[in-house]
Design an enzyme around this catalytic site. Structure first.
Site, PDB file in Angstrom:
ATOM      1  N   ASP A 303       0.854  -1.178   0.000  1.00 58.91           N
ATOM      2  CA  ASP A 303       0.000   0.000   0.000  1.00 58.91           C
ATOM      3  C   ASP A 303       0.890   1.228   0.000  1.00 58.91           C
ATOM      4  OD1 ASP A 303       0.781  -0.033   2.587  1.00 58.91           O
ATOM      5  OD2 ASP A 303      -1.207   0.335   3.408  1.00 58.91           O
ATOM      6  N   GLU A 344      -4.443  12.176   9.997  1.00 55.04           N
ATOM      7  CA  GLU A 344      -4.885  13.188   9.036  1.00 55.04           C
ATOM      8  C   GLU A 344      -5.785  14.201   9.733  1.00 55.04           C
ATOM      9  OE1 GLU A 344      -4.929   9.966   8.501  1.00 55.04           O
ATOM     10  OE2 GLU A 344      -3.969   9.517   6.570  1.00 55.04           O
ATOM     11  N   ARG A 377     -14.518   6.517   2.366  1.00 59.86           N
ATOM     12  CA  ARG A 377     -13.388   7.427   2.156  1.00 59.86           C
ATOM     13  C   ARG A 377     -13.742   8.865   2.571  1.00 59.86           C
ATOM     14  NH1 ARG A 377     -11.450   7.276  -3.333  1.00 59.86           N
ATOM     15  NH2 ARG A 377     -13.432   6.399  -3.956  1.00 59.86           N
ATOM     16  N   SER A 379     -14.959  11.379   6.303  1.00 59.27           N
ATOM     17  CA  SER A 379     -15.242  11.440   7.730  1.00 59.27           C
ATOM     18  C   SER A 379     -15.899  12.786   7.980  1.00 59.27           C
ATOM     19  CB  SER A 379     -13.951  11.315   8.536  1.00 59.27           C
ATOM     20  OG  SER A 379     -13.081  12.387   8.230  1.00 59.27           O
ATOM     21  N   LYS A 391     -15.531  15.669   5.080  1.00 60.44           N
ATOM     22  CA  LYS A 391     -14.279  15.849   4.341  1.00 60.44           C
ATOM     23  C   LYS A 391     -13.847  14.465   3.885  1.00 60.44           C
ATOM     24  CE  LYS A 391     -10.806  15.291   7.941  1.00 60.44           C
ATOM     25  NZ  LYS A 391     -11.535  14.672   9.048  1.00 60.44           N
ATOM     26  N   ASP A 518      -7.566  -5.766   6.237  1.00 58.33           N
ATOM     27  CA  ASP A 518      -6.498  -6.390   5.447  1.00 58.33           C
ATOM     28  C   ASP A 518      -6.465  -7.897   5.664  1.00 58.33           C
ATOM     29  OD1 ASP A 518      -5.459  -4.063   4.325  1.00 58.33           O
ATOM     30  OD2 ASP A 518      -4.225  -3.657   6.084  1.00 58.33           O
TER      31      ASP A 518
HETATM   32  N1  LIG Z   1      -9.300  10.947   8.237  1.00 56.87           N
HETATM   33  C1  LIG Z   1      -9.796  11.036   7.006  1.00 56.87           C
HETATM   34  N2  LIG Z   1     -10.931  11.736   6.779  1.00 56.87           N
HETATM   35  C2  LIG Z   1     -11.433  11.811   5.564  1.00 56.87           C
HETATM   36  N3  LIG Z   1     -10.907  11.237   4.468  1.00 56.87           N
HETATM   37  C3  LIG Z   1      -9.794  10.544   4.608  1.00 56.87           C
HETATM   38  C4  LIG Z   1      -9.174  10.392   5.887  1.00 56.87           C
HETATM   39  N4  LIG Z   1      -8.085   9.621   5.721  1.00 56.87           N
HETATM   40  C5  LIG Z   1      -8.028   9.325   4.417  1.00 56.87           C
HETATM   41  N5  LIG Z   1      -9.029   9.857   3.735  1.00 56.87           N
HETATM   42  C6  LIG Z   1      -9.324   9.725   2.307  1.00 56.87           C
HETATM   43  O1  LIG Z   1      -9.684   8.392   2.023  1.00 56.87           O
HETATM   44  C7  LIG Z   1      -8.795   7.838   1.053  1.00 56.87           C
HETATM   45  C8  LIG Z   1      -8.586   6.369   1.308  1.00 56.87           C
HETATM   46  O2  LIG Z   1      -7.906   6.196   2.517  1.00 56.87           O
HETATM   47  P1  LIG Z   1      -7.239   4.795   2.836  1.00 56.87           P
HETATM   48  O3  LIG Z   1      -6.585   4.875   4.159  1.00 56.87           O
HETATM   49  O4  LIG Z   1      -8.211   3.725   2.572  1.00 56.87           O
HETATM   50  O5  LIG Z   1      -6.181   4.665   1.710  1.00 56.87           O
HETATM   51  P2  LIG Z   1      -4.821   5.444   1.578  1.00 56.87           P
HETATM   52  O6  LIG Z   1      -4.303   5.692   2.940  1.00 56.87           O
HETATM   53  O7  LIG Z   1      -4.968   6.604   0.677  1.00 56.87           O
HETATM   54  O8  LIG Z   1      -3.993   4.453   0.787  1.00 56.87           O
HETATM   55  P3  LIG Z   1      -3.187   3.224   1.281  1.00 56.87           P
HETATM   56  O9  LIG Z   1      -4.068   2.071   0.947  1.00 56.87           O
HETATM   57  O10 LIG Z   1      -1.988   3.307   0.428  1.00 56.87           O
HETATM   58  O11 LIG Z   1      -2.894   3.354   2.726  1.00 56.87           O
HETATM   59  C9  LIG Z   1      -7.562   8.668   1.169  1.00 56.87           C
HETATM   60  O12 LIG Z   1      -6.829   8.669  -0.030  1.00 56.87           O
HETATM   61  C10 LIG Z   1      -8.119  10.042   1.467  1.00 56.87           C
HETATM   62  O13 LIG Z   1      -8.545  10.661   0.277  1.00 56.87           O
HETATM   63 MG   LIG Z   2      -4.272   3.879   4.614  1.00 56.29          MG
END
Ligand SMILES: Nc1ncnc2c1ncn2[C@@H]1O[C@H](COP(=O)(O)OP(=O)(O)OP(=O)(O)O)[C@@H](O)[C@H]1O
Ligand SMILES: [Mg+2]
Ligand SMILES: [K+]
Length: 676
Positions: A303, A344, A377, A379, A391, A518
């Site tokens: 990832d 984040e 995706r 929150s 967002k 996972d």
């Molecule tokens: N705390 C959050 N609040 C809102 N949206 C978020 C938050 N964290 C991540 N995101 C959004 O959701 C998407 C998916 O997050 P996710 O953790 O599933 O994957 P990632 O971290 O981007 O990728 P990876 O699988 O490489 O870890 C992110 O790319 C971002 O756009």
């Molecule tokens: Mg992630």
């Protein structure tokens, strides 16, 4: 990072290995290794002929026979020593882990009160309270509270780690110590099934089974042994017919020289040492099979966030779109992040502080927090006045806004594309049907990533980055890191789909992960490396656990697996090539007296027939301890394609295996000849 792991061979390990070499002479143990078992039987026969020379009519050869007996015994002991030495470090480690596993008193919750019980009485589902300074009595999941925990007894890492309820950092391990605060833990393992128990039996080798690869090689070695046994046994009547007298100890010496004793003696040590290398690297492999699979991996799924990048995605800029003001955009971003405990979310509030931006915190009072989920995706928070703040990933927020009849500001895409092209992650901020702007999350690719992927490419391994992020960000990071392929906007179930697709093409797949979501993919992958910091589900599904929780370590695990397979291959080649040289030392010596023409075959010009046989036998014995360091350390591995590697090893270990004994036997003969 301070490691307390023992990584050296101590005198006490060597001492107990010497003792074990004799214990392992037990025929029931030896039988598991057919090549060496044949040597042991040969040793016994020669011993009998030395002890009862009258019965075997071997009075004239007592000196020679005793020497053969001693060399044969040493050969078996050397092989046993190699195995015992390889096992030694694991045993020592198991002993120190067992000390961690003492019985302790646990504060078990019963009704509203607390009852003191022994940790051995705890069952799955029990709830315990662990306060500052106390040891966690069993594996489990934090269900309330937050504490820093010293896990050095398990991981060797001295810095405490934070454990908190909910999310991916909630699992705790029995035998670790709470150094601050207080947590409530739900026990997840019955006695005897804990992580520590598994770890002990693993390093101790209690559950060690031969891997498919080892089994195949053992079968080959046993077949070779049987073939040479037949060859040698049929030599006797043939010699008889030609009126040549062949002594039984000479035939046994010939047999032992011809059968693959070098690899037969070192095979198990190579496997144990390979597992041990993985453990010293602070990765727990649940089976030798998993380590070998790592050596044969074709595809690696990684990832992005936290593996390829540092993963501390920090808000670094607010961007307003349409007619919205920067103040409003930042303000709503902050309100939407108020209860978001992800890094984040926290970073948004930190950026507000840094930029001295103000917002109305009271708006969120009594609101309903919407937790981030990989599926949505997004929150945010539902405010008491009915407004919904969100967002999240730009395409997800866009869809959400459109579903409520809203419109997407014309400049949103351009603004988010700019962030994505720079490798950042844009999060859109919206309230109900109105999009205010973007949060720019910055993350950086770990240094040296592109070199490591280049190495993997040379090993013939394809890397695929799977990320939940948008395609543009994914493309930028993929380019910067140098992965072969990427899949963007992927949900947890997409990972398992990629793994299945690759496996359907006959490929072996590795992946790393830490979350509960996972777990299915970790179980599906041929090599699943879970992070120790991750959830219990992930750790149970995976066949390896990284105690340091460094996902990029999968790369090293693959290298160790390859090294293990290569070491085994190289020493097999060497061993078989070796036996050819011994053939030329012994055969002429055996027949030279009866058939003078055989002298043409005496290419080595050895002193006397007896000296030739003893020299070959001595060489055959001492090559085993001489190769122990190589078997334990593994042959040096340089990333290159499998076919080039094979070619190189054939030259080094095949040709080397033919030449070395010619020189070695000749040198030994110069000395031995002085005595016989
Ligand atoms: N705390 C959050 N609040 C809102 N949206 C978020 C938050 N964290 C991540 N995101 C959004 O959701 C998407 C998916 O997050 P996710 O953790 O599933 O994957 P990632 O971290 O981007 O990728 P990876 O699988 O490489 O870890 C992110 O790319 C971002 O756009
Ligand atoms: Mg992630
Ligand atoms: K041999």
């Amino acid at each position: 990072m301070k490691k307390t792991r023992q990584s050296m061979l101590t005198p006490s390990i060597v001492r107990s290995a010497i003792k074990d070499s004799f214990v392992k002479l037990n025929p029931l143990t030896m039988m598991k290794n057919p090549v060496m078992f044949v040597v042991e039987i040969g040793t016994l026969i020669v011993l009998l002929m030395t002890v009862f020379p009258g019965y075997f009519h071997t009075e004239d050869d007592i000196g020679f026979n005793i020497t053969v007996f001693l060399i044969l015994l040493l050969t078996v002991l050397f092989a046993n020593f190699a195995e015992a030495l390889a096992e030694g470090r694991g045993k020592a480690q198991a002993d120190s882990l067992k000390k961690t596993k003492k019985d302790i008193t646990a504060n078990k919750m019963v009704g509203n009160g607390i009852k003191l019980v022994s940790s051995a009485e705890l069952r799955k589902g029990d709830i315990v309270v662990v306060a500052q300074g106390e040891m966690i009595p069993g594996d489990g999941e934090v269900i309330s509270g937050l504490a820093s925990v010293d896990e050095s007894a398990i991981t060797g890492e001295s810095a405490p780690v934070i454990k908190e309820a909910g999310g991916d950092f909630s699992s705790v391990t029995g035998g670790t110590r709470v150094v601050s605060d207080r947590i409530v833990v739900r026990i997840a393992a019955d006695p005897g099934e804990s992580f520590l128990d598994r770890m002990i039996s693993l390093v101790e080798g209690a559950k060690r089974q031969k891997t498919p690869n080892e089994l195949a090689l053992s079968t080959l070695l046993t077949s070779l042994t049987i073939i040479f046994l037949i060859v040698v046994v049929t030599l006797a009547p043939m010699a008889d017919y030609l009126d040549i007298e062949l002594q039984i100890p000479v035939l046994i010496a010939l047999l032992v020289c011809l059968i693959p004793t070098t690899i037969g003696g070192l095979l198990s040590a190579i496997g144990i040492a390979g597992m041990d290398r993985v453990t010293q690297f602070n990765v727990l492999a649940m089976s030798g099979k998993a380590v070998e699979a790592a050596g044969d991996i074709n595809t690696m799924i990684l990832d992005k966030t936290g593996t390829i990048t540092f993963g501390n995605r920090m808000a670094s800029e607010f961007v307003a779109v349409g007619k919205e003001s920067l103040r409003d955009t930042a303000g709503w971003a902050a309100v939407g992040s108020l209860r978001d405990e992800t890094p984040e979310g926290r970073s948004v509030l930190e950026l507000m502080k840094k930029q001295l931006l103000r917002y109305d915190e009271s708006l969120a009072e009594g609101g309903e927090f919407i937790e981030f989920k990989a599926e949505t995706r997004m929150s945010g928070i539902d405010l008491p006045d009915g407004r919904k703040v969100r967002k999240g990933a730009v395409d997800a927020v866009k869809k959400w806004v459109i579903a409520q009849g809203g419109e997407v500001p014309a400049d949103l895409d351009a603004a988010s594309d700019r962030i994505a092209r720079e490798g950042g992650t844009p999060l859109a901020v919206a309230v109900d049907s109105r999009i205010y702007g973007l949060i720019y999350l910055k993350d950086t690719v770990k240094p040296g990533m592109s070199e490591r992927f280049e190495q993997l490419r040379r090993m013939g391994i394809k890397t695929i980055m799977c990320t939940g992020d948008n395609p543009l960000t994914a493309a930028t990071i993929a380019r910067e890191a140098g992965v072969d392929d990427f899949i963007a906007e992927s949900k947890p179930e997409d990972k398992i789909a990629v793994i299945r697709r690759e496996q359907a093409e006959g490929k072996l797949v590795a992946m790393t992960g830490d979350g509960t979501n996972d777990a299915p993919a970790l179980a599906q992958a041929d090599v699943g490396l879970a992070m120790n910091s991750g959830t219990v589900a992930a750790k149970e599904a995976a066949n390896m656990v990284d105690l340091d929780s460094d996902p990029s370590k999968i790369i090293e695990v693959v290298a160790i697996g390859k090294q293990l397979l290569m070491t085994r291959g190289a020493l097999t080649t060497f061993s078989i090539a070796n036996d050819i040289a011994k053939y030329f030392a012994i055969i002429p010596a055996m027949f030279i007296l009866a058939i003078p023409e055989m002298n043409a075959l005496n290419v080595m010009g050895l002193g006397s027939p007896q000296s030739a046989i003893l020299s070959a036998l001595i060489f055959n014995a001492i090559i085993i301890p001489l190769l122990i360091p190589l078997a334990m350390k593994g042959v040096a591995y340089k990333p290159m394609s499998a076919s080039r590697l094979l070619g190189r090893n054939l030259v080094v270990y095949g040709l080397g295996g033919v030449i070395v004994p010619f020189i070695g036997i000749k040198l030994i003969d110069l000395f031995v000849h002085l005595w016989v």
